[in-house]
Design a protein around this motif. Structure first.
Motif, PDB file in Angstrom:
ATOM      1  N   ALA A 244      -6.951   3.618   4.010  1.00 28.82           N
ATOM      2  CA  ALA A 244      -6.036   2.583   3.527  1.00 28.82           C
ATOM      3  C   ALA A 244      -5.123   3.143   2.433  1.00 28.82           C
ATOM      4  CB  ALA A 244      -6.833   1.388   3.001  1.00 28.82           C
ATOM      5  N   ALA A 245      -5.676   4.014   1.593  1.00 29.76           N
ATOM      6  CA  ALA A 245      -4.882   4.591   0.509  1.00 29.76           C
ATOM      7  C   ALA A 245      -3.760   5.456   1.052  1.00 29.76           C
ATOM      8  CB  ALA A 245      -5.787   5.411  -0.412  1.00 29.76           C
TER       9      ALA A 245
ATOM     10  N   SER B  19      -0.921   3.629   2.857  1.00 29.80           N
ATOM     11  CA  SER B  19      -0.110   2.703   2.055  1.00 29.80           C
ATOM     12  C   SER B  19       0.779   3.401   1.032  1.00 29.80           C
ATOM     13  CB  SER B  19      -1.029   1.721   1.317  1.00 29.80           C
ATOM     14  OG  SER B  19      -1.888   2.414   0.416  1.00 29.80           O
ATOM     15  N   THR B  20       0.728   4.729   0.962  1.00 33.58           N
ATOM     16  CA  THR B  20       1.475   5.434  -0.086  1.00 33.58           C
ATOM     17  C   THR B  20       2.753   6.060   0.450  1.00 33.58           C
ATOM     18  OG1 THR B  20       1.279   7.016  -1.904  1.00 33.58           O
ATOM     19  CG2 THR B  20       0.343   7.680   0.211  1.00 33.58           C
TER      20      THR B  20
ATOM     21  N   ILE C  46       4.567  -1.048  -8.473  1.00 30.49           N
ATOM     22  CA  ILE C  46       3.810  -0.533  -7.327  1.00 30.49           C
ATOM     23  C   ILE C  46       2.428  -1.176  -7.334  1.00 30.49           C
ATOM     24  CG2 ILE C  46       2.836   1.533  -6.251  1.00 30.49           C
ATOM     25  CD1 ILE C  46       5.089   3.135  -7.487  1.00 30.49           C
ATOM     26  N   LYS C  47       2.206  -2.095  -6.432  1.00 28.16           N
ATOM     27  CA  LYS C  47       0.951  -2.847  -6.405  1.00 28.16           C
ATOM     28  C   LYS C  47       0.078  -2.499  -5.200  1.00 28.16           C
ATOM     29  CE  LYS C  47       2.407  -5.173  -9.991  1.00 28.16           C
ATOM     30  NZ  LYS C  47       1.849  -4.907 -11.329  1.00 28.16           N
ATOM     31  N   ASP C  48       0.680  -2.089  -4.100  1.00 30.91           N
ATOM     32  CA  ASP C  48      -0.070  -1.942  -2.851  1.00 30.91           C
ATOM     33  C   ASP C  48      -0.289  -0.493  -2.440  1.00 30.91           C
ATOM     34  OD1 ASP C  48      -0.150  -4.740  -2.571  1.00 30.91           O
ATOM     35  OD2 ASP C  48       1.864  -4.736  -1.690  1.00 30.91           O
ATOM     36  N   ASP C  49      -0.023   0.443  -3.323  1.00 30.85           N
ATOM     37  CA  ASP C  49      -0.216   1.861  -3.019  1.00 30.85           C
ATOM     38  C   ASP C  49      -1.662   2.237  -3.344  1.00 30.85           C
ATOM     39  OD1 ASP C  49      -0.381   4.758  -3.411  1.00 30.85           O
ATOM     40  OD2 ASP C  49       1.811   4.753  -3.257  1.00 30.85           O
ATOM     41  N   GLY C  50      -2.440   2.562  -2.301  1.00 29.71           N
ATOM     42  CA  GLY C  50      -3.861   2.812  -2.488  1.00 29.71           C
ATOM     43  C   GLY C  50      -4.186   4.093  -3.227  1.00 29.71           C
TER      44      GLY C  50
ATOM     45  N   ARG D  44      -3.782   3.298  -6.739  1.00 33.13           N
ATOM     46  CA  ARG D  44      -4.924   2.452  -7.118  1.00 33.13           C
ATOM     47  C   ARG D  44      -6.111   3.315  -7.538  1.00 33.13           C
ATOM     48  NH1 ARG D  44      -9.415   1.062  -4.230  1.00 33.13           N
ATOM     49  NH2 ARG D  44     -10.593  -0.708  -5.087  1.00 33.13           N
TER      50      ARG D  44
END
Length: 684
Positions: free
Chosen positions: A468-469, A472-473, A494-498, A501
């Motif tokens: 997932a990471a 999503s990047t 940037i909220k959804d970049d695994g 994260r």
């Protein structure tokens, strides 16, 4: 404390007749060499060799070998560049590379080469304003601030790379100015099959039959760099018993470390590193088993990890050898007794061993977390490196230069940006495999209930989180990285970049434990280990070399065979014919087709590899070996397995440095590869 120059002997109490010493160029024991070998090492000899020697990236050595910026180093040092230039269509690692014309030379995406121009002692500027009763952690912060200021001032004034080097564990600080070159291009590399002939089976073994060499070229302003200081290839090569010198950048030794420090490495650090390397290699092996392209993609990381694994195995073997540890305890005991016998020395130095022991006694409880969060979590992953670097840049740039983490200060910024904006390819599926292994290892070592591990996984598997990471990047896009570096405020959106994260979750705990390590271990060592170095001098009026710090050192010793543990006489050199006799037809003992085709043209008795007693260590790979004429007779590429404990105690009964013979390099270039352009530039 200022250590006397030049250094002429090992400590009187610990003296030996061996050719020991990772000597500084401005502290070389010329009188000692002249007395033993009858050869006078002049300042001109040292200056020419220093300015001909180079440091590559963060882990290798090399030398200029022509007036037009041609650099000789190891294939395994240039491997990162060769791998990044390769593709599914053009596998230069497997098939080799030769630039027929200057325009065919290929630019390495992110390689920096340094040449040491000047050395200047800075101990007083670094430590002079710190009161003796300052707490270790605060003293460490003051030293770091002073070092950052010195490096920034020097870089701004000269345009050079400027590093303040810690010597004698803080007993002395020198400012090293380097010429810095970032336009580096690949000129020639043989096939991997001959560069690493024998593979991991023969790694750190001898006899060897490997052409572990490559040629690069340094450019400046779009033209080959003019290098009047360069090494000429010898026309005769090394001879048995002949004195040789090795100029290179050994990485890290711990010969001056206390017993408490070595016990911590033996019991905590090294076993943890070996577990990590073993399982990281297994993950890369699994990824590579999916196909030829996956195998090609993982090769650089895998062979680096396998080399480190075998090295750490040797290091740990040395520390688990009762004889070695007994020797270290006896050496330390002699020094402590000498200090205790003199009241003034006892007052100044008597408590330092206790201080170090107490610091390491408490480190075992938190070091695994520090290692996991700071080293493992994003380790090996290009995307992980980009995410952490951008995340930390945004925070560190808000601080005064002297208060930043070292790798984010102003003097270090060019090197950091070179890596951050690398155009090297990113392989998404391999990134998934690496991040998944990192998360799995953390979960196994720290436990599933570790709060950081729980936040990272959130009930999912490491593979699910990693996939997932990566999916999503956008960090594989170098222009996106440039944009984020230029405007850090974009990171807030940037909220959804695994991958970001993962970097954000581990950043606070990683910083916390890094600070604790720096405050409780590094700060104590900077004071106590520096005092121990001064105590050696005050107690024995002797002189010595500092432990290795990936800075330029010079060693000396003869070409010499040995008798192995089984009583076999091991010759000082191997010959070309031996490579064909060593072949089995099964990996890793398979010679490339080019060698089989050239067999009839090769002279059987041409020296291929040879060994000497030179004192080397990791980072010396690619170092030039020269004779008393200053001519290149060899190229360091390995040491034997017996040399690995030299990280802690030097011995030359069986420990040897392994070189590619200059004759073997020239013969292969001529008869196997027809590399007339390179040979002509070398003067042949």
């Amino acid at each position: 404390m200022r250590f006397p120059l030049p250094l002429v002997a090992i400590l009187a109490s610990f003296s030996c007749l061996a050719d020991e010493g990772l000597w500084l160029f401005n502290n070389f024991p010329a009188e000692q060499v002249e007395k033993k070998y009858g050869f006078k090492v002049t300042d001109g000899f040292l200056d020419h060799l220093r300015l001909s020697s180079v440091r590559l990236g963060s882990g290798g050595s090399g030398s200029f070998v022509s007036p037009k910026g041609l650099v000789l180093t190891n294939h395994h040092v240039a491997f990162d560049c060769i791998q990044k230039l390769s593709s599914k269509e053009h596998d230069y690692v497997k098939n080799g590379f030769s630039a027929a014309r200057p325009s065919d030379e290929l630019a390495c995406p992110d390689l920096e080469i340094n040449v040491l121009l000047k050395m200047e002692e800075m101990t007083e500027r670094v430590t002079g304003g710190i009161p003796p009763d300052t707490a270790p952690a605060e003293a460490n912060r003051k030293r770091r601030a002073s070092i950052a200021a010195i490096e920034k001032e020097c870089s701004a004034a000269t345009g050079n790379r400027c590093d303040v080097v810690t010597l004698f564990s803080g007993g002395r600080y020198d400012l090293y100015q380097y010429g810095k070159y970032t336009d580096v291009r690949l000129v020639f590399a043989p096939e991997f099959g001959i560069a690493f002939f024998g593979g991991d089976d023969d790694n750190f073994e001898y006899p060897r039959y490997a052409l572990d060499m490559a040629f690069l070229r340094v450019y400046e302003n779009g033209k080959p760099l003019e290098t009047p200081n360069h090494l000429r290839f010898s026309k005769t090569g090394a001879k048995e018993g002949e004195l040789t010198f090795v100029s290179g950048h050994p990485g890290t030794t711990q010969r001056l470390a206390t017993v408490a420090n070595l016990e911590f490495v033996r019991d905590i650090q090294a076993p943890l590193a070996l577990r990590r390397l073993s399982q990281f290699m297994a993950a890369l092996t699994k990824y590579g088993s999916q196909g030829t392209e996956q195998m090609r993609q993982r090769n650089d990381l895998f062979f680096g990890a396998s080399n480190s694994f075998k090295a750490y195995t040797g290091f740990l073997g040395g520390l688990r050898d009762p004889a070695l540890m007994t020797q270290k305890r006896e050496e330390e005991g002699k020094l402590r007794d000498a200090v205790a016998s003199k009241p003034a020395l006892q007052t100044e130095y008597g408590s330092v061993w206790k201080d170090v022991a107490e610091a390491f006694a408490g480190a075992g409880a938190y070091y695994p977390k520090y290692y996991a969060y700071e080293t493992v979590a994003l380790g090996g992953s290009s995307l992980g490196y980009y995410a952490r670097t951008l995340t930390r840049m945004a925070e560190e740039d808000k601080k005064p230069n002297g208060q930043r983490l070292k790798e984010y200060n102003d003097a270090a910024r060019p090197e950091l940006e070179q890596e951050l904006f690398s155009t090297a390819p990113v392989y998404p599926e391999m990134e998934v495999a690496i991040l998944a292994e990192n998360l799995r290892f953390m979960s196994e070592e720290l436990g599933a209930d570790d709060p950081v591990v729980k936040e990272l996984l959130q009930g999912k598997t490491p593979l699910e989180v990693a996939r997932a990471a990566v999916e999503s990047t956008k960090l594989a896009d170098v222009e996106w990285r440039r944009k984020l570096a230029k405007d850090p405020s974009l990171l807030d959106g940037i909220k959804d970049d695994g991958v970001f994260r993962i970097a954000r979750i581990v950043d606070d705990p990683a910083r916390k434990y890094r600070k604790r390590w720096e405050d409780e271990i590094q700060a104590v060592l900077a004071i106590s280990a520096g005092k121990i170095a001064r105590a050696r001098f005050d107690a024995f009026s002797g002189e010595e070399y500092p432990d290795a710090t990936f800075t330029l050192r010079l060693t000396y010793g003869p070409a010499k065979g040995y008798t192995d543990a089984k009583g076999r006489k091991i010759p000082w050199a191997t010959e070309m014919r031996g490579a064909f006799g060593h072949e089995t037809g099964k990996y890793p003992y398979v010679l490339p087709a080019s060698w089989k085709a050239a067999k009839g043209k090769l002279k059987a008795n041409v020296p291929f590899n040879f060994v000497t007693t030179n004192d080397i260590h990791g980072g010396n790979s690619g170092s030039p070996t020269v004779d008393t004429k200053g001519e290149l007779v060899g190229l360091i590429f390995d040491g034997n397995i017996e040399s690995l404990p030299n990280r802690y105690v030097y011995e030359d009964g069986r420990a040897r440095a392994t070189h590619v013979a200059s004759q073997g390099i020239l013969h292969a270039l001529r008869e196997v590869y027809g590399a007339k352009r390179v040979l002509s530039e070398l003067g042949f």
